[in-house]
Design a protein around this motif. Structure first.
Motif, PDB file in Angstrom:
ATOM      1  N   SER A  63       0.960  -1.290  -0.062  1.00  0.00           N
ATOM      2  CA  SER A  63      -0.161   0.021  -0.134  1.00  0.00           C
ATOM      3  C   SER A  63       0.863   1.060  -0.015  1.00  0.00           C
ATOM      4  O   SER A  63       1.773   1.314   0.818  1.00  0.00           O
ATOM      5  N   LEU A  83       4.704   0.047 -11.995  1.00  0.00           N
ATOM      6  CA  LEU A  83       3.641  -0.723 -11.826  1.00  0.00           C
ATOM      7  C   LEU A  83       3.805  -1.864 -12.800  1.00  0.00           C
ATOM      8  O   LEU A  83       3.099  -2.732 -12.703  1.00  0.00           O
ATOM      9  N   THR A  90      -0.893  -3.472  -3.912  1.00  0.00           N
ATOM     10  CA  THR A  90      -2.303  -3.742  -4.328  1.00  0.00           C
ATOM     11  C   THR A  90      -3.072  -2.433  -4.289  1.00  0.00           C
ATOM     12  O   THR A  90      -4.158  -2.195  -4.760  1.00  0.00           O
ATOM     13  N   SER A  91      -2.762  -1.255  -3.450  1.00  0.00           N
ATOM     14  CA  SER A  91      -3.160  -0.066  -3.221  1.00  0.00           C
ATOM     15  C   SER A  91      -2.462   1.145  -3.531  1.00  0.00           C
ATOM     16  O   SER A  91      -1.483   1.047  -2.834  1.00  0.00           O
ATOM     17  N   LEU A  92      -2.876   1.891  -4.486  1.00  0.00           N
ATOM     18  CA  LEU A  92      -2.128   3.307  -4.633  1.00  0.00           C
ATOM     19  C   LEU A  92      -3.114   4.478  -4.903  1.00  0.00           C
ATOM     20  O   LEU A  92      -4.172   4.325  -5.615  1.00  0.00           O
ATOM     21  N   LEU A 111      -1.705   0.026 -15.682  1.00  0.00           N
ATOM     22  CA  LEU A 111      -2.804  -0.811 -15.000  1.00  0.00           C
ATOM     23  C   LEU A 111      -3.404  -1.833 -16.010  1.00  0.00           C
ATOM     24  O   LEU A 111      -3.707  -3.065 -15.422  1.00  0.00           O
ATOM     25  N   ASN A 114      -0.732  -4.624 -15.119  1.00  0.00           N
ATOM     26  CA  ASN A 114      -0.570  -4.920 -13.985  1.00  0.00           C
ATOM     27  C   ASN A 114      -1.833  -5.819 -13.207  1.00  0.00           C
ATOM     28  O   ASN A 114      -3.005  -5.375 -13.418  1.00  0.00           O
ATOM     29  N   VAL A 117      -2.850  -4.349  -8.598  1.00  0.00           N
ATOM     30  CA  VAL A 117      -3.369  -3.224  -7.872  1.00  0.00           C
ATOM     31  C   VAL A 117      -4.983  -3.459  -8.136  1.00  0.00           C
ATOM     32  O   VAL A 117      -5.272  -3.361  -9.093  1.00  0.00           O
TER      33      VAL A 117
END
Length: 119
Positions: A63, A83, A90-92, A111, A114, A117
């Motif tokens: 995170s 990324l 997992t969290s941005l 993303l 990835n 995330v």
């Protein structure tokens, strides 16, 4: 190397790029920190680039909160690059970072490849 701290909250300090670069250096070798809150720290593109470099090799941070900094498009592009290879974040949170279309496009591209995330 610290082996006990798992969460580091530096919210609303003024570490700036210099502090972000120092933290990035530590994250390159740290294997215990999973959560890093850097909300409101005057971090710009240079600091974001350093953090992105660390995330490219760090396998424990899940995170990262960069809310209310000033990373802009350049910082977003650097994080997007990280990324693409990072499999643990997992969290941005990038809320309020002066990211424009160029940075958003870079993040969207990252993303799309990835798989970790989720938020």
């Amino acid at each position: 190397v610290n082996a006990t701290v798992t969460s580091l909250n530096l919210r609303l300090n003024r570490i700036g790029n210099v502090g972000a670069e120092a933290l990035a250096g530590a994250l390159r070798v740290n294997a215990t920190v999973t959560s890093l809150n850097l909300w409101g720290n005057y971090i710009g593109a240079v600091g974001a680039e350093a953090l992105a470099g660390a995330l490219s090799v760090n396998a424990t941070v899940t995170s990262l909160n960069l809310r209310l900094n000033r990373i802009g498009n350049v910082g977003a592009e650097a994080l997007a690059g990280a990324l693409r290879v990072n499999a643990t974040v997992t969290s941005l949170n990038l809320w309020g970072n002066y990211i424009g279309a160029v940075g958003a496009e870079a993040l969207a591209g990252a993303l799309s490849v990835n798989a970790t995330v989720t938020s």
